[in-house]
Design a protein around this motif. Structure first.
Motif, PDB file in Angstrom:
ATOM      1  N   THR A 113       0.825  -1.191   0.000  1.00  0.00           N
ATOM      2  CA  THR A 113       0.000   0.000   0.000  1.00  0.00           C
ATOM      3  C   THR A 113       0.865   1.249   0.000  1.00  0.00           C
ATOM      4  OG1 THR A 113      -1.747  -1.150   1.181  1.00  0.00           O
ATOM      5  CG2 THR A 113      -1.790   1.243   1.257  1.00  0.00           C
ATOM      6  N   GLU A 114       1.952   1.208   0.752  1.00  0.00           N
ATOM      7  CA  GLU A 114       2.816   2.377   0.865  1.00  0.00           C
ATOM      8  C   GLU A 114       3.650   2.607  -0.376  1.00  0.00           C
ATOM      9  OE1 GLU A 114       6.309   4.149   3.822  1.00  0.00           O
ATOM     10  OE2 GLU A 114       5.307   2.261   4.267  1.00  0.00           O
ATOM     11  N   TYR A 115       4.166   1.506  -0.959  1.00  0.00           N
ATOM     12  CA  TYR A 115       5.128   1.659  -2.034  1.00  0.00           C
ATOM     13  C   TYR A 115       4.590   1.300  -3.417  1.00  0.00           C
ATOM     14  CZ  TYR A 115       8.483   1.937   1.791  1.00  0.00           C
ATOM     15  OH  TYR A 115       9.148   2.304   2.921  1.00  0.00           O
ATOM     16  N   ASP A 116       3.514   0.561  -3.489  1.00  0.00           N
ATOM     17  CA  ASP A 116       3.077   0.041  -4.777  1.00  0.00           C
ATOM     18  C   ASP A 116       1.561  -0.104  -4.805  1.00  0.00           C
ATOM     19  OD1 ASP A 116       2.864  -1.117  -7.240  1.00  0.00           O
ATOM     20  OD2 ASP A 116       3.883  -2.973  -6.730  1.00  0.00           O
ATOM     21  N   GLY A 117       0.883   1.001  -5.051  1.00  0.00           N
ATOM     22  CA  GLY A 117      -0.570   0.953  -5.122  1.00  0.00           C
ATOM     23  C   GLY A 117      -1.063   0.050  -6.221  1.00  0.00           C
ATOM     24  N   LEU A 118      -0.335   0.009  -7.363  1.00  0.00           N
ATOM     25  CA  LEU A 118      -0.730  -0.884  -8.450  1.00  0.00           C
ATOM     26  C   LEU A 118      -0.656  -2.332  -7.989  1.00  0.00           C
ATOM     27  CD1 LEU A 118      -1.418  -1.517 -11.405  1.00  0.00           C
ATOM     28  CD2 LEU A 118       1.045  -1.437 -11.901  1.00  0.00           C
ATOM     29  N   GLY A 119       0.391  -2.661  -7.217  1.00  0.00           N
ATOM     30  CA  GLY A 119       0.526  -4.035  -6.738  1.00  0.00           C
ATOM     31  C   GLY A 119      -0.662  -4.478  -5.911  1.00  0.00           C
TER      32      GLY A 119
ATOM     33  N   SER B 269      -1.457 -16.357  -8.729  1.00  0.00           N
ATOM     34  CA  SER B 269      -0.644 -15.389  -7.990  1.00  0.00           C
ATOM     35  C   SER B 269      -0.169 -14.268  -8.894  1.00  0.00           C
ATOM     36  CB  SER B 269       0.567 -16.077  -7.343  1.00  0.00           C
ATOM     37  OG  SER B 269       1.462 -16.559  -8.343  1.00  0.00           O
ATOM     38  N   VAL B 270       0.046 -13.103  -8.270  1.00  0.00           N
ATOM     39  CA  VAL B 270       0.693 -11.953  -8.904  1.00  0.00           C
ATOM     40  C   VAL B 270       1.839 -11.563  -7.979  1.00  0.00           C
ATOM     41  CG1 VAL B 270       0.446  -9.628  -9.802  1.00  0.00           C
ATOM     42  CG2 VAL B 270      -1.496 -11.204  -9.888  1.00  0.00           C
ATOM     43  N   SER B 271       3.023 -11.500  -8.506  1.00  0.00           N
ATOM     44  CA  SER B 271       4.188 -11.232  -7.673  1.00  0.00           C
ATOM     45  C   SER B 271       4.237  -9.768  -7.232  1.00  0.00           C
ATOM     46  CB  SER B 271       5.469 -11.556  -8.444  1.00  0.00           C
ATOM     47  OG  SER B 271       5.733 -10.551  -9.418  1.00  0.00           O
ATOM     48  N   ASP B 272       5.119  -9.482  -6.282  1.00  0.00           N
ATOM     49  CA  ASP B 272       5.473  -8.103  -6.015  1.00  0.00           C
ATOM     50  C   ASP B 272       6.157  -7.531  -7.250  1.00  0.00           C
ATOM     51  OD1 ASP B 272       4.543  -8.512  -3.470  1.00  0.00           O
ATOM     52  OD2 ASP B 272       6.528  -8.749  -2.563  1.00  0.00           O
TER      53      ASP B 272
ATOM     54  N   GLY C 157       8.395  -5.044 -13.709  1.00  0.00           N
ATOM     55  CA  GLY C 157       7.017  -5.480 -13.910  1.00  0.00           C
ATOM     56  C   GLY C 157       6.611  -6.522 -12.894  1.00  0.00           C
ATOM     57  N   TYR C 158       5.678  -7.395 -13.284  1.00  0.00           N
ATOM     58  CA  TYR C 158       5.057  -8.345 -12.369  1.00  0.00           C
ATOM     59  C   TYR C 158       4.956  -9.714 -13.040  1.00  0.00           C
ATOM     60  CZ  TYR C 158       3.628  -4.015 -10.076  1.00  0.00           C
ATOM     61  OH  TYR C 158       3.633  -2.781  -9.474  1.00  0.00           O
ATOM     62  N   PHE C 159       5.233 -10.760 -12.258  1.00  0.00           N
ATOM     63  CA  PHE C 159       5.031 -12.125 -12.715  1.00  0.00           C
ATOM     64  C   PHE C 159       3.594 -12.549 -12.393  1.00  0.00           C
ATOM     65  CE2 PHE C 159       9.614 -11.887 -12.192  1.00  0.00           C
ATOM     66  CZ  PHE C 159      10.088 -12.561 -13.313  1.00  0.00           C
ATOM     67  N   VAL C 160       2.890 -13.013 -13.404  1.00  0.00           N
ATOM     68  CA  VAL C 160       1.497 -13.450 -13.242  1.00  0.00           C
ATOM     69  C   VAL C 160       1.433 -14.944 -13.525  1.00  0.00           C
ATOM     70  CG1 VAL C 160      -0.875 -13.178 -14.028  1.00  0.00           C
ATOM     71  CG2 VAL C 160       0.649 -11.179 -13.950  1.00  0.00           C
ATOM     72  N   THR C 161       0.904 -15.711 -12.562  1.00  0.00           N
ATOM     73  CA  THR C 161       0.816 -17.168 -12.704  1.00  0.00           C
ATOM     74  C   THR C 161      -0.646 -17.595 -12.741  1.00  0.00           C
ATOM     75  OG1 THR C 161       2.867 -17.437 -11.437  1.00  0.00           O
ATOM     76  CG2 THR C 161       1.481 -19.396 -11.727  1.00  0.00           C
TER      77      THR C 161
END
Length: 307
Positions: free
Chosen positions: A6-12, A124-127, A136-140
């Protein structure tokens, strides 16, 4: 972890809300498991196992995903969650994608006539990750495959959606990865010789070079020097991505050598759009000079007046 995101990565945080959401519900294979597809797969892979032929044939386990593919029209059971997830990533600048790996678990053999059904979930969606390609992000996703309600296998597929990193383009031609298994091949190329491994146990030729024989398992081998003659077995034309060492478009072919093995190389001597399956070619050794010294690579030139 939630507080940190929440603090560092709102998109995450928004992306992780998609974990556990279905990507496909009660999907069904467009074709039952069938002998023609098994045959094509085995021919393409060079797999001659008798288990995949005859009245008691089973499908190669690694074909698991093939029976679930929806083709260009997709599947009716697909949900919008996965598309929404990818849309969020596109909007954030993560517009590039690369498949990174897959995992499969086989629970029962598939046989011709089996009707495959499946469900898929965003597992899952990675940090946020920073890689050499970009950030970017790893999506499984996980797909559970069934036949007549009985679990047949599980397929996990992982991609990286990323914003490409800005980097200075390399000025030199990329060099092949040389290791203890293939060093002899590249030593031969440096001496303008095209060497093929030969199993001393059963005599089977193989390429690319491997530590052991796929046919009999023998670890002992010697080499034979190829004539350099071959034909274009298959090919693609590369248009993208641009790379300073290459000038697209250009043709990359799967070359079937006269000795029977196949190797990948550039096809030269005719315009890229004139390359055709079956064209006769002959190996040509080209030397490239850069700050690291001379680099010898193979290309295959179309034989003039033939084909």
């Amino acid at each position: 972890m939630g507080a940190r995101l929440t603090e560092y990565d709102g998109l995450g945080v928004r992306l992780k809300a998609y974990e556990g959401r279905p990507a496909a519900v009660t999907g069904a294979g467009k074709d039952p498991v069938n002998a023609p597809m098994i045959r094509h797969w085995c021919e393409a892979m060079g797999d001659t196992s008798p288990a995949y032929r005859g009245p008691d044939a089973i499908a190669p386990p690694t074909m698991l995903q093939a029976w679930t593919m929806g083709g260009l029209l997709g599947h009716e059971g697909r949900t919008g969650a996965y598309d929404e997830l990818l849309g969020l990533l596109d909007e954030s600048g993560c517009t590039s994608v690369v498949a990174t790996d897959c995992e499969q678990e086989y629970l029962r053999p598939l046989r011709p006539g089996d009707e495959v059904t499946f469900d898929a979930v965003i597992e899952s969606v990675s940090d946020r990750k920073t890689t050499k390609l970009g950030t970017g992000y790893f999506v499984t996703t996980r797909m559970d495959v069934r036949v007549d309600g009985e679990p047949a296998g599980t397929h996990r597929f992982r991609i990286l959606k990323y914003a490409p990193a800005r980097r200075k383009p390399p000025k030199r031609r990329p060099r092949p990865v040389v290791n203890r298994d293939n060093a002899g091949f590249w030593e031969g190329v440096a001496g303008h010789r095209l060497l093929i491994q030969r199993c001393t146990g059963c005599g089977t030729l193989r390429h690319p070079w491997l530590p052991g024989c796929n046919a009999c398992g023998c670890l002992d081998w010697d080499t034979v020097e190829a004539s350099g003659a071959g034909t274009v077995y298959s090919h693609v034309v590369m248009h993208h991505p641009p790379f300073p060492a290459f000038e697209p478009p250009y043709a990359v072919g799967l070359i079937e050598l006269a000795e029977g093995v196949r190797m990948v190389s550039n096809v030269v001597g005719v315009p890229y759009d004139k390359v055709r399956i079956g064209l006769p070619v002959r190996v040509e050794f080209r030397t490239y000079e850069d700050e690291e010294g001379a680099l010898v690579l193979t290309v295959f030139r179309v034989v003039e007046g033939e084909g």
